[in-house]
Scaffold this active site. Structure first.
Site, PDB file in Angstrom:
ATOM      1  N   ARG A  82      -8.840  -6.057  23.124  1.00 40.02           N
ATOM      2  CA  ARG A  82     -10.290  -6.164  22.276  1.00 40.02           C
ATOM      3  C   ARG A  82     -11.238  -5.061  22.621  1.00 40.02           C
ATOM      4  O   ARG A  82     -12.201  -5.102  21.862  1.00 40.02           O
ATOM      5  CB  ARG A  82     -10.979  -7.573  22.993  1.00 40.02           C
ATOM      6  N   PRO A 116     -11.328 -14.398  10.599  1.00 39.98           N
ATOM      7  CA  PRO A 116     -10.469 -15.315  11.084  1.00 39.98           C
ATOM      8  C   PRO A 116     -10.768 -16.389  12.225  1.00 39.98           C
ATOM      9  O   PRO A 116     -11.192 -15.654  13.223  1.00 39.98           O
ATOM     10  CB  PRO A 116      -9.109 -14.774  11.301  1.00 39.98           C
ATOM     11  N   ASN A 117     -10.464 -17.528  12.271  1.00 39.79           N
ATOM     12  CA  ASN A 117     -10.871 -18.587  13.145  1.00 39.79           C
ATOM     13  C   ASN A 117     -12.261 -18.898  13.603  1.00 39.79           C
ATOM     14  O   ASN A 117     -12.478 -19.370  14.431  1.00 39.79           O
ATOM     15  CB  ASN A 117     -10.080 -17.865  14.677  1.00 39.79           C
ATOM     16  N   HIS A 127      -9.486  -5.551  15.456  1.00 36.47           N
ATOM     17  CA  HIS A 127      -8.874  -4.772  16.639  1.00 36.47           C
ATOM     18  C   HIS A 127      -7.468  -4.282  15.685  1.00 36.47           C
ATOM     19  O   HIS A 127      -6.785  -3.510  16.386  1.00 36.47           O
ATOM     20  CB  HIS A 127      -8.441  -5.612  17.827  1.00 36.47           C
ATOM     21  N   ARG A 146     -13.474  -8.436  28.023  1.00 35.79           N
ATOM     22  CA  ARG A 146     -12.369  -9.259  27.938  1.00 35.79           C
ATOM     23  C   ARG A 146     -11.138  -8.426  27.938  1.00 35.79           C
ATOM     24  O   ARG A 146     -10.963  -7.342  28.570  1.00 35.79           O
ATOM     25  CB  ARG A 146     -12.515 -10.196  26.431  1.00 35.79           C
ATOM     26  N   ALA A 182     -10.362 -11.036  15.060  1.00 30.78           N
ATOM     27  CA  ALA A 182      -9.324 -10.288  15.453  1.00 30.78           C
ATOM     28  C   ALA A 182      -9.021  -9.167  14.571  1.00 30.78           C
ATOM     29  O   ALA A 182      -8.272  -8.510  14.559  1.00 30.78           O
ATOM     30  CB  ALA A 182      -8.107 -11.438  15.619  1.00 30.78           C
ATOM     31  N   HIS A 198     -20.090  -9.235  17.425  1.00 21.33           N
ATOM     32  CA  HIS A 198     -19.149 -10.281  18.148  1.00 21.33           C
ATOM     33  C   HIS A 198     -20.058 -11.161  19.005  1.00 21.33           C
ATOM     34  O   HIS A 198     -21.166 -10.667  19.575  1.00 21.33           O
ATOM     35  CB  HIS A 198     -18.171  -9.337  18.897  1.00 21.33           C
ATOM     36  N   ILE A 199     -19.613 -12.254  19.148  1.00 21.18           N
ATOM     37  CA  ILE A 199     -20.315 -13.418  19.728  1.00 21.18           C
ATOM     38  C   ILE A 199     -20.144 -13.041  21.164  1.00 21.18           C
ATOM     39  O   ILE A 199     -20.838 -13.146  21.965  1.00 21.18           O
ATOM     40  CB  ILE A 199     -19.700 -14.591  19.476  1.00 21.18           C
ATOM     41  N   SER A 200     -18.963 -12.765  21.510  1.00 22.54           N
ATOM     42  CA  SER A 200     -18.461 -12.599  23.056  1.00 22.54           C
ATOM     43  C   SER A 200     -18.715 -11.083  23.181  1.00 22.54           C
ATOM     44  O   SER A 200     -18.428 -10.144  22.330  1.00 22.54           O
ATOM     45  CB  SER A 200     -17.099 -12.989  23.236  1.00 22.54           C
ATOM     46  N   GLU A 215     -21.663  -4.581  12.900  1.00 23.92           N
ATOM     47  CA  GLU A 215     -20.502  -4.983  13.324  1.00 23.92           C
ATOM     48  C   GLU A 215     -20.930  -5.740  14.538  1.00 23.92           C
ATOM     49  O   GLU A 215     -21.852  -5.535  15.408  1.00 23.92           O
ATOM     50  CB  GLU A 215     -19.420  -4.003  13.934  1.00 23.92           C
ATOM     51  N   ARG A 249     -13.490 -24.140  19.332  1.00 22.96           N
ATOM     52  CA  ARG A 249     -12.450 -22.887  19.875  1.00 22.96           C
ATOM     53  C   ARG A 249     -13.153 -22.417  21.345  1.00 22.96           C
ATOM     54  O   ARG A 249     -13.972 -21.752  21.179  1.00 22.96           O
ATOM     55  CB  ARG A 249     -12.687 -22.000  18.716  1.00 22.96           C
ATOM     56  N   TYR A 264     -17.125 -19.018  23.392  1.00 18.77           N
ATOM     57  CA  TYR A 264     -17.687 -18.645  22.018  1.00 18.77           C
ATOM     58  C   TYR A 264     -18.782 -19.747  22.075  1.00 18.77           C
ATOM     59  O   TYR A 264     -19.748 -19.726  21.191  1.00 18.77           O
ATOM     60  CB  TYR A 264     -16.651 -18.917  21.092  1.00 18.77           C
ATOM     61  N   ASN A 303     -18.616 -10.047  11.325  1.00 22.44           N
ATOM     62  CA  ASN A 303     -17.786 -10.480  12.512  1.00 22.44           C
ATOM     63  C   ASN A 303     -16.509 -10.527  11.779  1.00 22.44           C
ATOM     64  O   ASN A 303     -15.999 -11.601  11.275  1.00 22.44           O
ATOM     65  CB  ASN A 303     -18.425 -11.830  12.874  1.00 22.44           C
ATOM     66  N   ASP A 321     -11.279   1.099   6.104  1.00 23.62           N
ATOM     67  CA  ASP A 321     -11.234   1.938   4.807  1.00 23.62           C
ATOM     68  C   ASP A 321     -12.320   1.268   3.692  1.00 23.62           C
ATOM     69  O   ASP A 321     -13.072   2.018   3.014  1.00 23.62           O
ATOM     70  CB  ASP A 321     -10.015   2.159   4.390  1.00 23.62           C
TER      71      ASP A 321
HETATM   72  C1  DQA Z   1     -14.855 -12.298  18.268  1.00 14.93           C
HETATM   73  C2  DQA Z   1     -14.198 -11.430  19.291  1.00 14.93           C
HETATM   74  C3  DQA Z   1     -12.685 -10.997  18.686  1.00 14.93           C
HETATM   75  O1  DQA Z   1     -11.926 -10.203  19.689  1.00 14.93           O
HETATM   76  C4  DQA Z   1     -11.944 -12.383  18.469  1.00 14.93           C
HETATM   77  O2  DQA Z   1     -10.704 -12.115  17.962  1.00 14.93           O
HETATM   78  C5  DQA Z   1     -12.833 -13.197  17.794  1.00 14.93           C
HETATM   79  C6  DQA Z   1     -14.000 -13.336  17.826  1.00 14.93           C
HETATM   80  C7  DQA Z   1     -16.090 -12.527  18.882  1.00 14.93           C
HETATM   81  O3  DQA Z   1     -17.065 -12.936  17.985  1.00 14.93           O
HETATM   82  O4  DQA Z   1     -16.568 -12.484  20.044  1.00 14.93           O
HETATM   83  O5  DQA Z   1     -12.200 -13.703  16.818  1.00 14.93           O
HETATM   84  O6  DQA Z   1     -15.104 -11.303  17.019  1.00 14.93           O
END
Ligand code: DQA
Length: 147
Positions: A116, A10-11, A85, A112, A82, A105-107, A103, A18, A23, A79, A92
């Site tokens: 997270r 998502p997002n 978390h 943070r 959210a 994550h960009i950040s 796994e 964003r 990011y 990725n 599963d």
């Molecule tokens: C994220 C980190 C997550 O906490 C956040 O909800 C995202 C992006 C990242 O790529 O840093 O949507 O996965």
């Protein structure tokens, strides 16, 4: 030629506009190009997807798991945004399919907000990458080749 699957939750379709301080300014299309170049360098096909829906991610993980079992998929870079978390369902799905999954994550999620810091994905993942910006994606694809 095997396929590397890159799944975005998502997002992540909002990359570019964003929270650029967190990011960066690259769009998801830019990320897809980085992944395509990395896959070309490794001799992989790329299957790159994004959805805002948790159940769709579960379906895609199951699909990738079947393809990995058949030998056509090398592994998944996920990725989960959210859902990282919150989602026992994604945990599963990864466990249930036996996927080779990184796994990503960009950040740096650990630098943070406390909410997270916990990931439902990490215990089911083969490896975890965070904080490399969008360059983490091609790094993860290169890592898939060596796992
Ligand atoms: C994220 C980190 C997550 O906490 C956040 O909800 C995202 C992006 C990242 O790529 O840093 O949507 O996965």
């Amino acid at each position: 030629m095997k396929t590397a699957v890159v799944l975005n939750g998502p997002n992540l379709n909002l990359l570019g506009t964003r929270e650029p301080a967190v990011y960066g300014s690259h769009t998801l299309a830019d990320v897809q190009k980085l992944c395509a170049d990395a896959c070309a360098a490794q001799g992989f096909n790329l299957d790159f997807r994004q959805t805002n829906h948790e159940g769709v991610l579960v379906d895609w993980l199951q699909e990738a798991g079947r393809a990995q079992a058949e030998g056509t998929v090398v592994g998944v870079v996920l990725n989960a945004g959210a859902y990282t978390h919150t989602s026992v369902a994604l945990h599963d799905a990864i466990k249930g399919t036996g996927l080779t999954l990184i796994e990503l994550h960009i950040s740096n999620v650990h630098a943070r907000e406390p909410f997270r810091h916990h990931s439902y994905i990490s215990p089911a993942a083969r490896a975890v990458m965070a904080g490399f910006g969008v360059q983490g994606y091609p790094l993860a694809i290169a890592a898939l080749a060596s796992l």
